[in-house]
Write a protein that holds these residues in place. Structure first.
Motif: not given
Length: 429
Positions: A339-366
């Protein structure tokens, strides 16, 4: 003429071995390499090398070596145990004699004082004192520099205010305090209480239930016992723990904290912290700017509220939360929750079954793992999904926020492609 051959690689059975090749790879300066080549042509254990650096008053090099050994990529229980053993060994070899209730005082230089009786009180104010006690409940005080103090009895109370003190205790329940710079303090007994306020202290404990505190600059603290509690408020601290259930806290700038035991609880409130944990069930929290946090154990819980955090986890079941801006978060384990609430977060996940949430602006999630679920509450987000992934993105239609859901394999959404919302439509980035 016989020529010594320099050791280039560490023996496979001793991960704590330091070699010339290793310090070269770590970027040691030419002066430091020359010193190491002269002192340890065949290499040496981490603890032996640290003892040599302290003996030659090369405190800057000692901090550099500890920084490398306690790095997130290198942290190893063998380094910590080697350091603890070497610090304790520094004060061995002081002869003692027998007398209960002795009261011994010395003000001259180079005094050698030994006692094996119960309840002795020993005080020294001269330079270079050597004090040894094997009786229980000893009270030992030294105020001049270069003191060496050793105690093997239970319940010892040892205090030193001079520069360069070497203090060792193997009895249970020791209370050790040092306010001078360059102190080396080692304890192998259970329930030790160790405090240091001087700069460049080296503190090692291998007993269970140790309580260690340091407020000076450049402290190096190692613990291999179970249930250690370690706190540091000085800048540049380097803290390592290999025992289970460690509790580690740091409020100074630039702390380096490493833990290889299970169920560690680690907290840092100052900026520039680097925290590494390889044990299962770690709980790590950081509130300072620019933290670097790495965890490879199962079930880690990681939280960061400072800006510019860099967080990495390779263990399964990780729970990661960040509220600062510009966070960089990576996870390769199965079942991660991020989980991320800050702006411009960069989040990457390569494992199965991930749960990802972002409330900040400009997030990039892979997400390259399968069946990930991603939810955006902030605007201008972008996402890349793996097989079976789903995401909910936000856009503003001029009047209100709206959600658009995308699903890998449906409506042309492909795995491994970055998508965003522009004017209410899903577009490739």
């Amino acid at each position: 003429m016989h020529t010594q051959v320099e050791q280039q690689t560490a023996p496979e059975n001793n991960p704590a071995q330091i070699t010339l090749l290793k310090i070269r790879e770590w970027g040691a300066c030419s002066d430091g390499r020359d010193w190491f080549r002269e002192k340890f042509p065949q290499g040496g254990t981490y603890g032996e090398v640290m003892n040599g650096l302290y003996a030659d008053k090369r405190y800057g090099d000692a901090r550099w070596l500890a920084d490398k050994a306690f790095d997130v990529k290198n942290i190893n229980a063998d380094f910590i145990k080697s350091d603890v053993r070497s610090i304790i060994a520094v004060t061995e070899g002081v002869d003692v004699d027998e007398n209960d209730g002795a009261q011994i005082g010395s003000s001259g230089d180079d005094a050698r004082i030994g006692s094996s009786g119960y309840g002795e009180r020993i005080g020294s104010s001269g330079y270079g004192a050597r004090i040894g006690s094997s009786g229980d409940d000893a009270q030992i005080g030294s105020s001049s520099y270069g003191a060496r103090i050793g105690s093997s009895g239970d319940g010892a109370q040892i205090g030193s205010s001079g520069y360069g003190a070497q203090i060792g205790s193997s009895g249970d329940g020791a209370q050790i305090g040092s306010s001078g710079d360059g102190a080396q303090i080692g304890s192998s007994g259970d329930g030790a209480q160790i405090g240091s306020s001087g700069d460049d202290a080296r503190i090692g404990s291998s007993g269970d239930g140790a309580q260690i505190g340091s407020s000076g600059y450049g402290a190096q603290i190692g613990s291999s016992g179970y249930g250690a509690q370690i706190g540091s408020s000085g800048d540049g601290a380097q803290i390592g723990s290999s025992g289970d259930d460690a509790r580690i806290g740091s409020s100074g700038y630039g702390a380096r904290i490493g833990s290889s035991g299970d169920d560690a609880q680690i907290g840092s409130s100052s900026y520039g912290a680097r925290i590494g944990s390889s044990g299962d069930g770690a709980q790590i929290g950081s509130s300072g700017y620019g933290a670097q946090i790495g965890s490879s154990g199962y079930g880690a819980q990681i939280g960061s509220s400072g800006d510019g955090a860099q967080i990495g986890s390779s263990g399964d079941g990780a729970q990661i939360g960040s509220s600062g801006d510009d966070a960089r978060i990576g996870s390769s384990g199965y079942g991660a929750r991020i989980g991320s609430s800050g702006d411009d977060a960069r989040i990457g996940s390569s494992g199965d079954g991930a749960q990802i949430g972002s409330s900040g602006d400009g997030a990039r999630i892979v997400c390259s793992g399968e069946n990930a679920t991603v939810a955006f509450a902030g605007r201008r987000g972008s996402v890349s999904l793996g097989k079976g992934g789903a995401a909910s993105l936000v856009w503003h239609d001029g009047a209100r926020n709206r959600f658009i859901n995308i699903y890998e394999g449906e409506d042309g959404i492909e795995a491994g492609v970055l998508y965003a919302i522009e004017n209410g439509k899903v577009v490739r980035q």
